[in-house]
Scaffold this active site. Structure first.
Site, PDB file in Angstrom:
ATOM      1  N   HIS A 120       0.886  -1.025   0.156  1.00  0.00           N
ATOM      2  CA  HIS A 120       0.361  -0.047  -0.128  1.00  0.00           C
ATOM      3  C   HIS A 120       1.130   1.265   0.266  1.00  0.00           C
ATOM      4  CE1 HIS A 120      -2.839   2.575   2.160  1.00  0.00           C
ATOM      5  NE2 HIS A 120      -3.188   2.413   1.086  1.00  0.00           N
ATOM      6  N   ASN A 163       4.575  11.262 -18.454  1.00  0.00           N
ATOM      7  CA  ASN A 163       4.839  10.201 -17.562  1.00  0.00           C
ATOM      8  C   ASN A 163       3.853  10.220 -16.172  1.00  0.00           C
ATOM      9  OD1 ASN A 163       7.922  10.780 -18.616  1.00  0.00           O
ATOM     10  ND2 ASN A 163       7.412  12.463 -18.288  1.00  0.00           N
ATOM     11  N   ASP A 184       8.443   8.125 -20.757  1.00  0.00           N
ATOM     12  CA  ASP A 184       8.888   7.853 -21.513  1.00  0.00           C
ATOM     13  C   ASP A 184      10.272   7.677 -21.950  1.00  0.00           C
ATOM     14  OD1 ASP A 184      10.174  10.299 -21.077  1.00  0.00           O
ATOM     15  OD2 ASP A 184       8.853  11.599 -21.785  1.00  0.00           O
ATOM     16  N   TYR A 190       6.811  14.604 -21.602  1.00  0.00           N
ATOM     17  CA  TYR A 190       5.907  14.890 -20.486  1.00  0.00           C
ATOM     18  C   TYR A 190       5.479  13.779 -19.923  1.00  0.00           C
ATOM     19  CZ  TYR A 190       7.840  19.442 -20.107  1.00  0.00           C
ATOM     20  OH  TYR A 190       9.084  20.235 -20.224  1.00  0.00           O
ATOM     21  N   HIS A 205       7.475  19.995 -13.139  1.00  0.00           N
ATOM     22  CA  HIS A 205       8.120  18.450 -13.820  1.00  0.00           C
ATOM     23  C   HIS A 205       9.777  18.159 -12.935  1.00  0.00           C
ATOM     24  CE1 HIS A 205       9.737  15.762 -16.923  1.00  0.00           C
ATOM     25  NE2 HIS A 205      11.042  16.378 -17.207  1.00  0.00           N
TER      26      HIS A 205
END
Length: 139
Positions: free
Chosen positions: A20, A130, A28, A128, A106
């Protein structure tokens, strides 16, 4: 032979051993991966496998309760960002469990990958593309 959708042994083992709130990153082809984090490199060539296909397969085998996404994703790659949100919404509807979506810069996203149990690198070449999945529980 395994009967379910996910047949990659490394990812299958990873999903089976998640606890958990453990985190895994799907990225990418260009995201830097910290040296100490397990790398599961699926990239064959540009676009193969795709980010979205990889997300779908991992979602088919794992329960997630949250995701972390870079803020820049929606601005720079809105079509793929929207497709990811659609997959997350579909997953939430199918499981009856909500999925919290958190946006960070980012740079903060890259720093957060340090906490991932593993990073799954795709052949995706969309900027981006991801996501960090936070494991939930099935009960």
């Amino acid at each position: 032979m395994k009967k379910s959708t996910l047949i990659n042994s490394g990812i299958s083992y990873l999903v089976a051993t998640l606890g958990h709130t453990d985190e895994i990153t799907i990225c990418d082809a260009g995201l830097p991966i910290p040296d100490h984090v397990q790398r599961i490199d699926l990239a064959l060539t540009h676009g193969v496998p795709s980010f979205l296909d990889t997300v779908r397969v991992i979602l088919s085998e794992s329960q997630i309760e949250g995701v972390i996404i870079a803020e820049e994703f929606s601005d720079v790659s809105p079509v793929l960002h929207e497709a990811l949100l659609k997959e997350l919404s579909k997953e939430s509807e199918e499981t009856g469990k909500s999925i919290e979506i958190k946006y960070v810069s980012h740079e903060a996203f890259k720093a957060r990958t340090e906490q991932s149990r593993a990073v799954v690198r795709t052949g995706e070449c969309t900027p981006y593309a991801n996501v960090i999945f936070q494991a939930g529980v099935v009960f």
